[in-house]
Design an enzyme around this catalytic site. Structure first.
Site, PDB file in Angstrom:
ATOM      1  N   LYS A  98      42.987  39.558  42.398  1.00  0.00           N
ATOM      2  CA  LYS A  98      44.273  39.608  42.224  1.00  0.00           C
ATOM      3  C   LYS A  98      45.481  40.174  42.981  1.00  0.00           C
ATOM      4  O   LYS A  98      46.933  39.654  42.911  1.00  0.00           O
ATOM      5  CB  LYS A  98      44.097  40.245  40.724  1.00  0.00           C
ATOM      6  CG  LYS A  98      42.963  41.887  40.592  1.00  0.00           C
ATOM      7  CD  LYS A  98      41.459  41.429  40.339  1.00  0.00           C
ATOM      8  CE  LYS A  98      41.033  42.287  41.378  1.00  0.00           C
ATOM      9  NZ  LYS A  98      40.147  43.343  40.090  1.00  0.00           N
ATOM     10  N   ASP A 194      46.558  46.903  38.852  1.00  0.00           N
ATOM     11  CA  ASP A 194      45.160  45.651  38.738  1.00  0.00           C
ATOM     12  C   ASP A 194      45.609  45.274  37.240  1.00  0.00           C
ATOM     13  O   ASP A 194      45.578  43.890  37.821  1.00  0.00           O
ATOM     14  CB  ASP A 194      43.822  46.546  38.033  1.00  0.00           C
ATOM     15  CG  ASP A 194      42.429  45.416  37.769  1.00  0.00           C
ATOM     16  OD1 ASP A 194      42.535  44.458  39.090  1.00  0.00           O
ATOM     17  OD2 ASP A 194      42.536  45.202  36.775  1.00  0.00           O
ATOM     18  N   LYS A 198      47.257  41.337  37.580  1.00  0.00           N
ATOM     19  CA  LYS A 198      46.755  39.818  36.414  1.00  0.00           C
ATOM     20  C   LYS A 198      48.257  39.631  35.406  1.00  0.00           C
ATOM     21  O   LYS A 198      48.322  38.093  35.747  1.00  0.00           O
ATOM     22  CB  LYS A 198      45.707  40.244  35.748  1.00  0.00           C
ATOM     23  CG  LYS A 198      44.286  40.665  36.904  1.00  0.00           C
ATOM     24  CD  LYS A 198      43.083  41.756  35.845  1.00  0.00           C
ATOM     25  CE  LYS A 198      41.786  42.123  36.639  1.00  0.00           C
ATOM     26  NZ  LYS A 198      41.454  42.997  36.272  1.00  0.00           N
ATOM     27  N   GLY A 296      32.917  43.606  36.325  1.00  0.00           N
ATOM     28  CA  GLY A 296      31.021  43.629  36.340  1.00  0.00           C
ATOM     29  C   GLY A 296      30.836  41.843  37.097  1.00  0.00           C
ATOM     30  O   GLY A 296      31.394  40.570  36.514  1.00  0.00           O
TER      31      GLY A 296
HETATM   32  N1  HSE Z   1      38.508  46.387  38.110  1.00  0.00           N
HETATM   33  C1  HSE Z   1      38.229  45.675  37.148  1.00  0.00           C
HETATM   34  C2  HSE Z   1      38.359  45.077  36.004  1.00  0.00           C
HETATM   35  C3  HSE Z   1      37.761  44.148  38.072  1.00  0.00           C
HETATM   36  O1  HSE Z   1      38.238  47.088  35.402  1.00  0.00           O
HETATM   37  O2  HSE Z   1      38.958  44.637  35.316  1.00  0.00           O
HETATM   38  C4  HSE Z   1      37.809  42.593  36.844  1.00  0.00           C
HETATM   39  O3  HSE Z   1      38.505  42.641  37.952  1.00  0.00           O
END
Ligand code: HSE
Length: 400
Positions: A98, A194, A198, A296
Site C-alpha cells: 500500500k 497505513d 489505503k 493476517g
Molecule cells: N498492518 C496492516 C493492518 C496489515 O494492520 O491492517 C494489512 O494491510
C-alpha cells in the site's frame, strides 16, 4: 496468458508470502507454479527447500519464462524498483504494498498502460474484502456520495482489546504484532499512515482522483488513554479508526483519517479485532457494507491469490472513474465536529474552534467537543503531532 502457463516469480516470503503459499497449496480448482522466491536474508530458516529461493532479484526479473511477478516485500523503495522493472520487462504484476502504491500511484497506472501489462493490488486495501474490484466493476458508473472504512487491522485490534478486555495499549499492540497484523514498523499502523495509504488507493478507484498522501490529514490512536475509552463507553460509543472520502458538493471530494465514535446501531460497531469494514453510500445502490478480515497472512494471501487468478484470465483495472467527464477536485474545506482530549492548555488553543458544545477540565482529564474546519486541522498538524492529544470525529454532524 492462460491458466495453463502461469509462471510466478514471488518476492518476499514473510507472513503474506507464506499465507499465499498455503492458499495456493490448498486450492483445488486453480494451480499456479511458483518458479522462484526472492528473499533478502540467506541465514533465515525457511519451511521450503533452499532451492526454491534466490537472493538475486534479476534471476526472476530477467527470466523470460516468468510471466507474473507477485511482490510481497516490506521495503517500499525496493518494491517500486521491482514492480517498475517487472512492468518494463513486460511482466504482469500483483502487489500488496500500500505504501509503495499510494506514493507512486499515478506513475504505476501510467506504466501499466505504457508497457501494456496488468497491475492488480486488491490485497493492498482491506485485505480479504474485495473492495477495489467492486469499485471498479459494480460502482463504475454509480454516483458515490462517500466511502468510509476501518482499513487497519492492527489499530482495530488494539482498540477492541482495550475496550472489551481492558488490555493496556502496549500489550494490545504487542499481541497484534505477534499475530502478524502489524507492519514491521508499527508506527505506520498506530499513527494512521497505513489507513491513509489505503484510503488514497480506494479514492483512485472510487472517484478517479490520485490523492497525494501528503495532502490528506491523518491522526492515529497512539495517544489514546483509558479516559477516552471511558468517555466513549459512557456515551454508548466504541472508537474506531476510520478512513473517509466523500463528496462535499457536486465537484469536490474531501478525505481524512481520524478515530471516530461509533454508536451501537451502526455497521462499524461490531467490526472488531483484525476485521475491517467498508461502507459505500451511493445515489442508487444506497448503503452497502463490506466486512471481512483486514490483516493476517491467510486473509491477505487470499486476496493476492484472487488477483493471481484474475490475472490468468486477463483481468485489468480500467480506472473508469478517471476517464469520466467530471473528475472531482480535492478540497480540505469541510466542517467536522471533534472531541479533543489534551493535557496542555496551550495545545487546546491551537484548535481555535468555531463553536464548542462540550468542555470539561479536571486535574488529569481535559477535553473539548467543538466544530472546526478540516483545513484548520491540516494547518496545525505539525504542531499537534507528538503531543499528548487525542482527536476523535464525533460523527454527529456533517459526516454521517
Ligand atoms: N498492518 C496492516 C493492518 C496489515 O494492520 O491492517 C494489512 O494491510
Amino acid at each position: 496468458m492462460t491458466r495453463d502457463n502461469l509462471k510466478i516469480g514471488l518476492f518476499g516470503y514473510g507472513c503474506v508470502g507464506q499465507g499465499l503459499h498455503d492458499v495456493l497449496n490448498s486450492s483445488k480448482g486453480f494451480k499456479a507454479d511458483i518458479v522462484k522466491i526472492c528473499v533478502k536474508n540467506p541465514g533465515k530458516p525457511r519451511r521450503l527447500p533452499m532451492s526454491s529461493f534466490t537472493y538475486d532479484k534479476y534471476e526472476i526479473l530477467d527470466d523470460p519464462s516468468i510471466n507474473l511477478i507477485v511482490e510481497l516485500i516490506n521495503d517500499a523503495d525496493d518494491a517500486f524498483d521491482i514492480v517498475a522493472t517487472a512492468m518494463k520487462n513486460g511482466k504482469n504484476v500483483v502487489s500488496a504494498n500500500k505504501l509503495m502504491i499510494a506514493t507512486h500511484f499515478r506513475e504505476l497506472v501510467d506504466m501499466q498502460k505504457r508497457y501494456n501489462v496488468s497491475f492488480l493490488y486488491e490485497a493492498s486495501a482491506g485485505a480479504s474484502i474485495p473492495i477495489i474490484r467492486n469499485l471498479e466493476e459494480y460502482y463504475d458508473n454509480e454516483l458515490l456520495y462517500s466511502l468510509r472504512g476501518i482499513l487497519n487491522g492492527t489499530t482495530n485490534y488494539i482498540l477492541t482489546s482495550m475496550y472489551n478486555k481492558g488490555t493496556n495499549y502496549e500489550s494490545a499492540l504487542a499481541e497484534a504484532q505477534q499475530k502478524g497484523f502489524a507492519e514491521i514498523d508499527p508506527t505506520l499502523d498506530v499513527e494512521g499512515w497505513d489507513a491513509k495509504y489505503k484510503l488514497c488507493i480506494l479514492t483512485g478507484h472510487a472517484y478517479g482522483v490520485f490523492l497525494d498522501p501528503a495532502d490528506v490529514f491523518h491522526h492515529g490512536i497512539k495517544t489514546i488513554t483509558k479516559h477516552d475509552i471511558q468517555y466513549a463507553r459512557e456515551k454508548g460509543y466504541k472508537i474506531k479508526l476510520v478512513s473517509y472520502v466523500g463528496k462535499t458538493d457536486e465537484n469536490h471530494i474531501t478525505a481524512f483519517v481520524l478515530p471516530r465514535f461509533i454508536a451501537a446501531d451502526k455497521n462499524f460497531y461490531n467490526v472488531d479485532y483484525e476485521y475491517n469494514g467498508v461502507i459505500a453510500e451511493a445515489a442508487f445502490a444506497d448503503r452497502q457494507f463490506f466486512y471481512g478480515k483486514g490483516a493476517g497472512g491467510h486473509a491477505t494471501g487470499s486476496a493476492v491469490f484472487s488477483d493471481i487468478s484474475a490475472n490468468s484470465y486477463g483481468y485489468r483495472y480500467e480506472y473508469k472513474k478517471m476517464r469520466q467527464e467530471l473528475v472531482p477536485e480535492y478540497t480540505l474545506d469541510h466542517k467536522i465536529e471533534v472531541y479533543v482530549r489534551y493535557s496542555d492548555d496551550k495545545t487546546a488553543d491551537l484548535f481555535n474552534f468555531e463553536d464548542v458544545s462540550e468542555c470539561f477540565r479536571s486535574k488529569e482529564y481535559k477535553y473539548i467537543v467543538g466544530t472546526l474546519n478540516l483545513k484548520k486541522l491540516f494547518d496545525i498538524k505539525e504542531l499537534i503531532f507528538d503531543r499528548d492529544i487525542f482527536i476523535v470525529n464525533t460523527g454527529r454532524k456533517f459526516t454521517d
